[in-house]
Design an enzyme around this catalytic site. Structure first.
Site, PDB file in Angstrom:
ATOM      1  N   HIS A 128       0.851  -1.456   0.148  1.00 15.78           N
ATOM      2  CA  HIS A 128      -0.033  -0.159   0.175  1.00 15.78           C
ATOM      3  C   HIS A 128       0.889   0.943   0.199  1.00 15.78           C
ATOM      4  O   HIS A 128       0.754   2.456   0.417  1.00 15.78           O
ATOM      5  CB  HIS A 128      -1.048   0.149   1.818  1.00 15.78           C
ATOM      6  CG  HIS A 128      -2.093  -0.994   1.494  1.00 15.78           C
ATOM      7  ND1 HIS A 128      -3.051  -1.205   0.979  1.00 15.78           N
ATOM      8  CD2 HIS A 128      -1.800  -2.391   1.669  1.00 15.78           C
ATOM      9  CE1 HIS A 128      -4.105  -2.178   0.600  1.00 15.78           C
ATOM     10  NE2 HIS A 128      -2.709  -3.355   1.128  1.00 15.78           N
ATOM     11  N   HIS A 171      -1.772   3.674  -4.921  1.00 21.92           N
ATOM     12  CA  HIS A 171      -1.755   2.098  -5.001  1.00 21.92           C
ATOM     13  C   HIS A 171      -3.283   2.269  -4.981  1.00 21.92           C
ATOM     14  O   HIS A 171      -3.709   2.736  -5.298  1.00 21.92           O
ATOM     15  CB  HIS A 171      -1.367   1.363  -4.118  1.00 21.92           C
ATOM     16  CG  HIS A 171      -1.747   1.616  -2.541  1.00 21.92           C
ATOM     17  ND1 HIS A 171      -1.728   3.114  -1.500  1.00 21.92           N
ATOM     18  CD2 HIS A 171      -2.831   1.107  -1.630  1.00 21.92           C
ATOM     19  CE1 HIS A 171      -2.431   2.745  -1.049  1.00 21.92           C
ATOM     20  NE2 HIS A 171      -3.555   1.894  -0.723  1.00 21.92           N
ATOM     21  N   ASP A 222      -6.270  -1.273  -4.266  1.00 18.86           N
ATOM     22  CA  ASP A 222      -6.622  -2.549  -3.088  1.00 18.86           C
ATOM     23  C   ASP A 222      -7.266  -3.409  -3.812  1.00 18.86           C
ATOM     24  O   ASP A 222      -8.209  -3.405  -4.656  1.00 18.86           O
ATOM     25  CB  ASP A 222      -7.886  -1.419  -2.092  1.00 18.86           C
ATOM     26  CG  ASP A 222      -7.169  -0.546  -1.082  1.00 18.86           C
ATOM     27  OD1 ASP A 222      -5.563  -0.602  -1.108  1.00 18.86           O
ATOM     28  OD2 ASP A 222      -6.957  -0.019   0.115  1.00 18.86           O
ATOM     29  N   HIS A 240      -8.414  -6.590   1.018  1.00 22.22           N
ATOM     30  CA  HIS A 240      -7.737  -5.522   1.914  1.00 22.22           C
ATOM     31  C   HIS A 240      -8.619  -6.081   2.936  1.00 22.22           C
ATOM     32  O   HIS A 240      -8.622  -5.918   4.369  1.00 22.22           O
ATOM     33  CB  HIS A 240      -7.300  -4.785   1.120  1.00 22.22           C
ATOM     34  CG  HIS A 240      -6.880  -3.674   2.326  1.00 22.22           C
ATOM     35  ND1 HIS A 240      -5.454  -3.662   3.107  1.00 22.22           N
ATOM     36  CD2 HIS A 240      -7.605  -2.734   2.357  1.00 22.22           C
ATOM     37  CE1 HIS A 240      -5.868  -2.456   4.092  1.00 22.22           C
ATOM     38  NE2 HIS A 240      -6.788  -2.000   3.577  1.00 22.22           N
TER      39      HIS A 240
END
Ligand SMILES: [Zn+2]
Length: 207
Positions: free
Chosen positions: A49, A53, A55, A59
């Site tokens: 992260h 970035h 996800d 996550h």
């Protein structure tokens, strides 16, 4: 003429990291240099992260899909940059309502976060109600100019509502130099496999 705007964070030691946690700082380890060898090589120690970035559902959702489930055709596409620089705390459902989100749209939220060049613990985030409104609208994805789409709200409802609706989340954008409007988004996460996020180079092209 086509214009390109890089909206990624540079990755280097000392960069802004989530909550200023020391363990989230990238470390560049020189594993070979010209004092002992004929080549220079570096090993990167970075969090998935780090900086700009994407996800993956894993996550925040137990058993959720990992980053390779998000394919480039979902990340190279039209997007709309919206001006929410007037928001001081959280993006609320009413703010989303005003934007008129459409099904299949990818929205990038430009907030006052884009003018911070350090980690601001009071960053503007997306409230759970706003996430619900976005999910109900059927948006394809959201991007925000903070290292988190929420500020560790209990239960991580913002992430979960978006992920459960199949919306992609991009965090850590830099939008200070971007005028609101429609662009072609190019988001290219590292081709990591089996993990909960990936750093990405992200840029905008005028259409
Ligand atoms: Zn993240």
């Amino acid at each position: 003429m086509r214009t390109l705007t890089d909206i990624s964070m540079p990755i280097c030691p000392g960069m802004p990291v989530y909550k200023n946690k020391e363990e989230k700082q990238p470390v560049f380890e020189t594993t070979s240099d010209f004092s002992t060898a004929s080549a220079h090589e570096t090993r990167l120690h970075i969090d998935a992260h780090t900086g700009t970035h994407i996800d993956a559902p894993l996550h925040m959702l137990e058993g959720g899909a990992t980053i390779e489930s998000i394919v480039l055709s979902q990340l190279v596409r039209s997007c709309r940059v919206v001006d929410l620089t007037g928001v001081t705390d959280a993006i609320r459902a009413a703010d989303v309502e005003e934007l008129g989100p459409k099904a299949g749209e990818f929205l990038l939220f430009k907030t006052r976060n884009s003018s911070d060049d350090f980690f601001n613990p009071e960053f503007v985030y997306v409230s759970a109600d706003a996430a619900q409104r976005l999910a109900d609208a059927g948006i394809a994805g959201v991007g925000i100019d903070a290292l988190g789409v929420e500020r560790a709200q209990p239960g991580h409802e913002t992430h979960k509502r978006l992920m459960n609706a199949g919306a992609i989340i991009i965090e850590g954008l830099r939008l200070a130099d971007v005028e609101p409007g429609v662009y072609t988004l190019v988001a290219a996460p590292l081709a990591l496999v089996g993990v909960d996020a990936a750093p990405a180079r992200v840029f905008l092209m005028t259409e």
